[in-house]
Enzyme design. Sequence first.
Site, PDB file in Angstrom:
ATOM      1  N   THR A  70     -84.717 -54.236 -55.111  1.00  0.00           N
ATOM      2  CA  THR A  70     -85.873 -54.790 -54.406  1.00  0.00           C
ATOM      3  C   THR A  70     -85.745 -56.298 -54.162  1.00  0.00           C
ATOM      4  O   THR A  70     -86.608 -56.902 -53.528  1.00  0.00           O
ATOM      5  CB  THR A  70     -87.179 -54.537 -55.203  1.00  0.00           C
ATOM      6  N   GLN A  79     -83.616 -59.971 -52.932  1.00  0.00           N
ATOM      7  CA  GLN A  79     -82.964 -60.410 -51.691  1.00  0.00           C
ATOM      8  C   GLN A  79     -81.610 -59.710 -51.508  1.00  0.00           C
ATOM      9  O   GLN A  79     -81.368 -59.021 -50.505  1.00  0.00           O
ATOM     10  CB  GLN A  79     -82.732 -61.924 -51.723  1.00  0.00           C
ATOM     11  N   LEU A 111     -84.486 -53.369 -67.251  1.00  0.00           N
ATOM     12  CA  LEU A 111     -83.303 -53.804 -67.998  1.00  0.00           C
ATOM     13  C   LEU A 111     -83.555 -53.882 -69.494  1.00  0.00           C
ATOM     14  O   LEU A 111     -82.618 -53.977 -70.275  1.00  0.00           O
ATOM     15  CB  LEU A 111     -82.820 -55.164 -67.483  1.00  0.00           C
ATOM     16  N   ALA A 121     -82.090 -59.392 -62.527  1.00  0.00           N
ATOM     17  CA  ALA A 121     -82.124 -60.488 -63.514  1.00  0.00           C
ATOM     18  C   ALA A 121     -83.444 -61.234 -63.396  1.00  0.00           C
ATOM     19  O   ALA A 121     -84.121 -61.147 -62.366  1.00  0.00           O
ATOM     20  CB  ALA A 121     -80.983 -61.479 -63.242  1.00  0.00           C
ATOM     21  N   GLN A 122     -83.809 -61.952 -64.453  1.00  0.00           N
ATOM     22  CA  GLN A 122     -84.819 -63.008 -64.296  1.00  0.00           C
ATOM     23  C   GLN A 122     -84.008 -64.128 -63.657  1.00  0.00           C
ATOM     24  O   GLN A 122     -83.244 -64.827 -64.327  1.00  0.00           O
ATOM     25  CB  GLN A 122     -85.403 -63.391 -65.655  1.00  0.00           C
ATOM     26  N   SER A 145     -73.069 -66.397 -61.610  1.00  0.00           N
ATOM     27  CA  SER A 145     -73.694 -67.454 -60.806  1.00  0.00           C
ATOM     28  C   SER A 145     -72.976 -68.798 -60.919  1.00  0.00           C
ATOM     29  O   SER A 145     -72.485 -69.164 -61.992  1.00  0.00           O
ATOM     30  CB  SER A 145     -75.134 -67.629 -61.299  1.00  0.00           C
ATOM     31  N   GLU A 159     -74.451 -71.407 -61.140  1.00  0.00           N
ATOM     32  CA  GLU A 159     -75.265 -72.158 -62.091  1.00  0.00           C
ATOM     33  C   GLU A 159     -74.529 -72.261 -63.445  1.00  0.00           C
ATOM     34  O   GLU A 159     -74.757 -73.203 -64.202  1.00  0.00           O
ATOM     35  CB  GLU A 159     -76.612 -71.443 -62.246  1.00  0.00           C
ATOM     36  N   TYR A 207     -81.231 -69.867 -68.133  1.00  0.00           N
ATOM     37  CA  TYR A 207     -80.718 -68.890 -67.166  1.00  0.00           C
ATOM     38  C   TYR A 207     -79.192 -68.935 -67.139  1.00  0.00           C
ATOM     39  O   TYR A 207     -78.520 -67.897 -67.217  1.00  0.00           O
ATOM     40  CB  TYR A 207     -81.292 -69.198 -65.779  1.00  0.00           C
TER      41      TYR A 207
HETATM   42  P1  NAP Z   1     -84.055 -61.849 -56.706  1.00  0.00           P
HETATM   43  O1  NAP Z   1     -84.409 -61.802 -55.257  1.00  0.00           O
HETATM   44  O2  NAP Z   1     -84.857 -62.679 -57.627  1.00  0.00           O
HETATM   45  O3  NAP Z   1     -84.075 -60.324 -57.223  1.00  0.00           O
HETATM   46  C1  NAP Z   1     -84.022 -60.023 -58.590  1.00  0.00           C
HETATM   47  C2  NAP Z   1     -84.132 -58.513 -58.757  1.00  0.00           C
HETATM   48  O4  NAP Z   1     -84.092 -58.191 -60.135  1.00  0.00           O
HETATM   49  C3  NAP Z   1     -85.429 -57.908 -58.197  1.00  0.00           C
HETATM   50  O5  NAP Z   1     -85.160 -56.656 -57.636  1.00  0.00           O
HETATM   51  C4  NAP Z   1     -86.266 -57.747 -59.468  1.00  0.00           C
HETATM   52  O6  NAP Z   1     -87.257 -56.758 -59.379  1.00  0.00           O
HETATM   53  C5  NAP Z   1     -85.183 -57.321 -60.437  1.00  0.00           C
HETATM   54  N1  NAP Z   1     -85.569 -57.484 -61.842  1.00  0.00           N
HETATM   55  C6  NAP Z   1     -86.018 -58.592 -62.451  1.00  0.00           C
HETATM   56  N2  NAP Z   1     -86.281 -58.350 -63.749  1.00  0.00           N
HETATM   57  C7  NAP Z   1     -85.990 -57.045 -63.957  1.00  0.00           C
HETATM   58  C8  NAP Z   1     -86.071 -56.188 -65.083  1.00  0.00           C
HETATM   59  N3  NAP Z   1     -86.522 -56.628 -66.257  1.00  0.00           N
HETATM   60  N4  NAP Z   1     -85.681 -54.901 -64.958  1.00  0.00           N
HETATM   61  C9  NAP Z   1     -85.248 -54.438 -63.756  1.00  0.00           C
HETATM   62  N5  NAP Z   1     -85.167 -55.194 -62.632  1.00  0.00           N
HETATM   63  C10 NAP Z   1     -85.540 -56.475 -62.749  1.00  0.00           C
HETATM   64  O7  NAP Z   1     -82.529 -62.268 -56.883  1.00  0.00           O
HETATM   65  P2  NAP Z   1     -81.354 -62.358 -55.786  1.00  0.00           P
HETATM   66  O8  NAP Z   1     -81.420 -63.693 -55.152  1.00  0.00           O
HETATM   67  O9  NAP Z   1     -81.351 -61.128 -54.986  1.00  0.00           O
HETATM   68  O10 NAP Z   1     -80.086 -62.406 -56.751  1.00  0.00           O
HETATM   69  C11 NAP Z   1     -79.458 -61.201 -57.192  1.00  0.00           C
HETATM   70  C12 NAP Z   1     -78.676 -61.489 -58.467  1.00  0.00           C
HETATM   71  O11 NAP Z   1     -77.675 -62.468 -58.189  1.00  0.00           O
HETATM   72  C13 NAP Z   1     -79.469 -62.043 -59.621  1.00  0.00           C
HETATM   73  O12 NAP Z   1     -78.882 -61.545 -60.806  1.00  0.00           O
HETATM   74  C14 NAP Z   1     -79.252 -63.543 -59.552  1.00  0.00           C
HETATM   75  O13 NAP Z   1     -79.412 -64.123 -60.824  1.00  0.00           O
HETATM   76  C15 NAP Z   1     -77.827 -63.591 -59.061  1.00  0.00           C
HETATM   77  N6  NAP Z   1     -77.440 -64.757 -58.270  1.00  0.00           N
HETATM   78  C16 NAP Z   1     -78.185 -65.113 -57.192  1.00  0.00           C
HETATM   79  C17 NAP Z   1     -77.772 -66.178 -56.400  1.00  0.00           C
HETATM   80  C18 NAP Z   1     -78.558 -66.589 -55.183  1.00  0.00           C
HETATM   81  O14 NAP Z   1     -78.337 -67.709 -54.706  1.00  0.00           O
HETATM   82  N7  NAP Z   1     -79.417 -65.732 -54.645  1.00  0.00           N
HETATM   83  C19 NAP Z   1     -76.583 -66.863 -56.712  1.00  0.00           C
HETATM   84  C20 NAP Z   1     -75.843 -66.451 -57.824  1.00  0.00           C
HETATM   85  C21 NAP Z   1     -76.272 -65.376 -58.588  1.00  0.00           C
HETATM   86  P3  NAP Z   1     -88.739 -57.089 -58.763  1.00  0.00           P
HETATM   87  O15 NAP Z   1     -88.574 -57.026 -57.264  1.00  0.00           O
HETATM   88  O16 NAP Z   1     -89.572 -56.016 -59.322  1.00  0.00           O
HETATM   89  O17 NAP Z   1     -89.104 -58.463 -59.243  1.00  0.00           O
HETATM   90  O1  G4F Z   2     -83.755 -73.055 -55.020  1.00  0.00           O
HETATM   91  P1  G4F Z   2     -83.540 -73.322 -56.456  1.00  0.00           P
HETATM   92  O2  G4F Z   2     -84.639 -72.922 -57.390  1.00  0.00           O
HETATM   93  O3  G4F Z   2     -82.157 -72.653 -56.844  1.00  0.00           O
HETATM   94  P2  G4F Z   2     -81.176 -72.872 -58.088  1.00  0.00           P
HETATM   95  O4  G4F Z   2     -81.851 -73.477 -59.244  1.00  0.00           O
HETATM   96  O5  G4F Z   2     -79.961 -73.564 -57.567  1.00  0.00           O
HETATM   97  O6  G4F Z   2     -80.836 -71.368 -58.487  1.00  0.00           O
HETATM   98  C1  G4F Z   2     -80.497 -70.388 -57.509  1.00  0.00           C
HETATM   99  O7  G4F Z   2     -79.107 -70.428 -57.285  1.00  0.00           O
HETATM  100  C2  G4F Z   2     -78.303 -70.055 -58.420  1.00  0.00           C
HETATM  101  C3  G4F Z   2     -76.844 -70.159 -57.987  1.00  0.00           C
HETATM  102  O8  G4F Z   2     -76.364 -71.436 -58.270  1.00  0.00           O
HETATM  103  C4  G4F Z   2     -78.673 -68.638 -58.811  1.00  0.00           C
HETATM  104  F1  G4F Z   2     -77.873 -68.237 -59.843  1.00  0.00           F
HETATM  105  C5  G4F Z   2     -80.131 -68.568 -59.193  1.00  0.00           C
HETATM  106  O9  G4F Z   2     -80.463 -67.209 -59.486  1.00  0.00           O
HETATM  107  C6  G4F Z   2     -80.976 -69.032 -58.006  1.00  0.00           C
HETATM  108  O10 G4F Z   2     -80.820 -68.086 -56.968  1.00  0.00           O
HETATM  109  O11 G4F Z   2     -83.288 -74.876 -56.674  1.00  0.00           O
HETATM  110  C7  G4F Z   2     -82.294 -75.570 -55.964  1.00  0.00           C
HETATM  111  C8  G4F Z   2     -82.439 -77.071 -56.217  1.00  0.00           C
HETATM  112  C9  G4F Z   2     -82.565 -77.431 -57.699  1.00  0.00           C
HETATM  113  O12 G4F Z   2     -81.770 -78.542 -57.956  1.00  0.00           O
HETATM  114  C10 G4F Z   2     -84.039 -77.785 -57.881  1.00  0.00           C
HETATM  115  O13 G4F Z   2     -84.283 -78.741 -58.899  1.00  0.00           O
HETATM  116  O14 G4F Z   2     -83.669 -77.499 -55.605  1.00  0.00           O
HETATM  117  C11 G4F Z   2     -84.346 -78.355 -56.504  1.00  0.00           C
HETATM  118  N1  G4F Z   2     -85.769 -78.346 -56.165  1.00  0.00           N
HETATM  119  C12 G4F Z   2     -86.474 -79.424 -55.734  1.00  0.00           C
HETATM  120  N2  G4F Z   2     -87.754 -79.097 -55.543  1.00  0.00           N
HETATM  121  C13 G4F Z   2     -86.614 -77.301 -56.239  1.00  0.00           C
HETATM  122  C14 G4F Z   2     -87.870 -77.765 -55.847  1.00  0.00           C
HETATM  123  N3  G4F Z   2     -86.404 -76.008 -56.607  1.00  0.00           N
HETATM  124  C15 G4F Z   2     -87.472 -75.159 -56.545  1.00  0.00           C
HETATM  125  N4  G4F Z   2     -87.277 -73.858 -56.876  1.00  0.00           N
HETATM  126  N5  G4F Z   2     -88.726 -75.585 -56.195  1.00  0.00           N
HETATM  127  C16 G4F Z   2     -88.977 -76.889 -55.847  1.00  0.00           C
HETATM  128  O15 G4F Z   2     -90.118 -77.243 -55.532  1.00  0.00           O
END
Ligand code: NAP
Ligand code: G4F
Length: 350
Positions: A11, A13, A65, A88-89, A131, A133, A154
């Site tokens: 569910t 992104q 999870l 993930a959270q 990630s 991160e 995280y």
């Molecule tokens: P997202 O939009 O926040 O989606 C997270 C998903 O995990 C949602 O489907 C959520 O369900 C589910 N979830 C959360 N807690 C859960 C639990 N306790 N049990 C079962 N499902 C649970 O994340 P995303 O951006 O698609 O990212 C996908 C994965 O890649 C994540 O593991 C994230 O940490 C990792 N990642 C993301 C990025 C990025 O830039 N997007 C980069 C590197 C790694 P609900 O819809 O019910 O909340």
């Molecule tokens: O959009 P962000 O919250 O993404 P962040 O922290 O980089 O994490 C995302 O990318 C990771 C991959 O490197 C994933 F693993 C993780 O699951 C997630 O998808 O923040 C990006 C930057 C940060 O430096 C934050 O401090 O934007 C800065 N920021 C400034 N103002 C903000 C805000 N971030 C958020 N969320 N909200 C603000 O108002």
Amino acid sequence: MTKVALITGITGQDGSYLTELLLSKDYEVHGLIRRSSTFNTDRIDHIYEDPHKIGTQIFLHYGDLNDGGQLSNLIYNIKPDEIYHLAAQSHVRVSFDMPEYTGDITAIGTTRLLEAIRRSGIKTKFYQASSSEMFGDAPPPQNENTLFKPRSPYACAKVYAYWMVRNYREGYNLFACNGILFNHESPRRGETFVTRKITRGIAKILTNKQDKLYLGNLEAKRDWGYAPEYVEAMYLMLQQDSPDDYVIGLGETHSVKEFLEEAFAYVNLDWKDYVKIDERYFRPTEVELLLADSTKARKELKWQPKVNFKDLVKIMVDADMELAGLLPIGEGQKIFKTKGIDWTENRMTK
Ligand code: NAP
Ligand code: G4F
């Protein structure tokens, strides 16, 4: 033979784009969803089909999870060829408020899945959503050999999960890969991540629903790419002859301020007239600079992204303008067709 995939986080992104990709390749897709008092399937509603319909290729199952028993049960019954573990959270700022919960879900949740696979004895391939991160304040550019220096609960949880995946690969011969993905965004990005917060804020400002946008640290730099291209890399990893870890990112870094400048200028506004700083969005420890070196993935997976930073900003602003009724649906997509980029957002046309 139809391949069977199980996606945790279907569910989210990435889960929604990956589901579209796998269905287009004729997979049978099973997704783990959480019980919620409100519908949480918005991102996949356009592809979900009634399970009673003959020929349905997508099935949803309740689970969490934190419930290892149900994870075992699902793996045993579905017997997937491939598991994409995306749940993930996933919010870094929230992980400082909920470090214990983040560890339980993002770190131990991965172990629960790996153990469920091992105990089932089922032969399956496993993708772990690692990630960028995890690199924390390690100097850029970051690649597969860069030391992890995590700077958030995280990131610590993801580092733990990363090493568990490697241990199960080495110890139990599991086909398990870590995709170390840099930030990837889209019109389906969660509304509290900074890029979507900005593009959604612009649409609200233009429709007079908001007159200020409150943000935190504008100096942090990220390597932002386009999510549909990143889920292709996940798929490619599981199609290789042997399991490995890959860094996925554009190799282009920009500050939050640059994102603001680009996005507001696109709609002829000056971001300085609208943006205010709110301390609550700062993090106790910040990751200042992420920049991907994805040479290995480009060479071995032949992964080749087309959407650059400026394209991404336009795609996201246009999509939020469409959602707000400021742009006819499909209008923003026209210019990208000429570049061979299709960012049609099916859910918005419903
Ligand atoms: P997202 O939009 O926040 O989606 C997270 C998903 O995990 C949602 O489907 C959520 O369900 C589910 N979830 C959360 N807690 C859960 C639990 N306790 N049990 C079962 N499902 C649970 O994340 P995303 O951006 O698609 O990212 C996908 C994965 O890649 C994540 O593991 C994230 O940490 C990792 N990642 C993301 C990025 C990025 O830039 N997007 C980069 C590197 C790694 P609900 O819809 O019910 O909340
Ligand atoms: O959009 P962000 O919250 O993404 P962040 O922290 O980089 O994490 C995302 O990318 C990771 C991959 O490197 C994933 F693993 C993780 O699951 C997630 O998808 O923040 C990006 C930057 C940060 O430096 C934050 O401090 O934007 C800065 N920021 C400034 N103002 C903000 C805000 N971030 C958020 N969320 N909200 C603000 O108002």
